[in-house]
Design a protein around this motif. Structure first.
Motif: not given
Ligand SMILES: NC(=O)C1=CN([C@@H]2O[C@H](COP(=O)(O)OP(=O)(O)OC[C@H]3O[C@@H](n4cnc5c(N)ncnc54)[C@H](O)[C@@H]3O)[C@@H](O)[C@H]2O)C=CC1
Ligand SMILES: N[C@@H](CCC(=O)N[C@@H](CSC=O)C(=O)NCC(=O)O)C(=O)O
Ligand SMILES: [Zn+2]
Ligand SMILES: [Zn+2]
Length: 379
Positions: A293-302
């Motif tokens: 499960v992806i919970v973390g928020v990744a930066a724009s463009g990632q």
């Protein structure tokens, strides 16, 4: 003095530009329009997502804005057609709305709500597509439909959870984001079963709440992974049974975990926002059934990547927003669980400051030992 129907001038922390210190300004807050609620915010915490947007990494980040989305307060006034809350109610603003009428809300398949998302994503209110905040006539954007780094805010009525007035607002403000997200990632999104082996990447508030959720679900092993070894002592109190610091290993971390668990974990959770760790989190899952499960928020463009073979061979990749909780219906339930001592909240609060010290609070987020810093808005 009655403030209903009047513009309120109050203190708020304005982010004028990304990465520049926030400035405490006298902000004019307009009265709520139809379907809106004006809230006196008493306590607000900082979440890593505030730092992410302030840092210019959010593709939806607009400046100047008033950040903040993990808070609690008291309704000051309501606009026309607001029926579910009234002045004096104790509330938690919810960045994930719940209108109970839209396609999403009626689907029974998601906690996402479509009613106000288009407006909140561009920092305005739906009714007139304008902001309710200004400084000397200059409009200031809303953030996540909540903007809680202010003594008063205006939110859509579908974004307000009414809670038990007995709950201490200085604590339950945390139930506006990080703690429900971690608990819900386990209970609602992954649906972890008793006996499962769980891996958690990132032991901040969100990762620790995942651990707490996994422990209550009866997980047999809860493996915490963090580059900060000091996190293990704290993490034990939340249910983590084993700790791995990737810096102590030469092999890729997914291989280390696969070797330790006879082929991989049943469930993994990425609680950092790092796309390369998201890949590790997927690939440490057991062939045939492991779910990440992806919970973390990744930066724009990632972007995330893996070999499709990882999915062909039965691993499942999922994501969660606000832990899958339906906000207006379930935040009050979480508050009740806290009052019954069934979930932790106080244990995540490591610092208390006031709104005037908000830049110090942002600095603290990078310091060892900081989980959540709660700000009193009483400057
Ligand atoms: N999906 C959602 O609804 C929500 C997502 N979030 C996101 O969840 C993430 C976590 O939030 P918080 O717990 O508040 O953050 P945090 O910054 O307190 O915790 C992150 C943890 O990850 C560790 N870490 C950093 N790099 C690492 C690496 N390469 N390997 C292992 N560990 C590493 C840090 O030492 C820290 O303990 C953030 O990306 C945040 O934006 C937060 C709330 C809701
Ligand atoms: N604007 C960001 C969106 C980041 C994001 O995914 N936010 C989470 C909540 S994070 C809370 O701390 C979320 O609920 N997402 C669903 C949504 O509708 O926004 C970006 O574009 O990266
Ligand atoms: Zn958050
Ligand atoms: Zn809806």
């Amino acid at each position: 003095m009655a403030t209903q129907g009047q513009v309120i001038t109050c203190k708020a922390a304005v982010a004028w530009e990304p990465n520049k210190p926030l400035v405490i300004e006298d902000v004019q807050v307009d009265p709520p329009q139809a379907g809106e609620v004006r809230i006196k915010i008493l306590y607000t915490a900082l979440c890593h997502t505030d730092a992410y947007t302030w840092g210019g990494k959010d593709p939806e980040g607009l400046f100047p804005c008033i950040l903040g989305h993990e808070a609690a307060g008291i309704v000051e006034s309501v606009g026309e057609s607001v029926t579910e809350v009234q002045p004096g109610d104790h509330v938690i603003p919810c960045y994930q709305a719940e209108c109970r009428e839209c396609k999403f809300c009626k689907s029974g398949k998601t906690n996402l709500c479509g009613k106000v998302r288009a407006a909140t994503g561009v920092g305005i209110m739906m009714n007139d597509r304008k902001s309710r905040f200004s400084v000397n006539g200059k409009p200031i954007y809303h953030f996540m439909g909540t903007s809680t780094f202010s003594q008063y805010t205006v939110v859509h009525d579908v974004s307000v959870a009414k809670i038990d007035p007995k709950a201490p607002l200085e604590k339950v403000c945390l139930l506006g984001c990080g703690v429900p997200t971690g608990l819900g990632a386990v209970w609602n999104t992954a649906k972890v079963e008793a006996g499962s082996i769980v891996a958690i990447f990132g032991l901040g508030t969100v990762g620790l709440a995942v651990a707490e959720g996994a422990k209550s679900a009866g997980a047999s092993r809860i493996i915490g992974i963090d580059i900060d070894s000091n996190k293990f002592d704290i993490a034990k109190n939340f249910g983590v049974t084993e700790f791995i610091n990737p810096k102590d290993h030469d092999k890729p971390i997914q291989q280390v975990i696969v070797d330790l668990t006879d082929g991989g974990v049943d469930y993994s959770f990425e609680c950092i926002g790092n796309v390369s760790i998201m890949r590790s989190a997927l690939e440490c899952c057991h062939k045939g059934w492991g779910t990440s499960v992806i919970v973390g928020v990744a930066a724009s463009g990632q972007e995330i990547s893996t070999r499709p073979f990882q999915l062909v061979t039965g691993r499942v990749w999922k994501g969660t927003a606000f832990g899958g909780f339906k906000s207006r219906s379930q935040v009050p339930w979480l508050v009740d669980k806290y009052l019954k001592k069934e979930i932790k909240v106080d244990e995540y609060i490591t610092h208390n400051l006031n709104l005037g010290e908000i830049n110090k609070a942002f600095d603290l987020m990078h310091e060892r030992g900081c989980l959540r810093c709660v700000l009193s808005t009483d400057i």
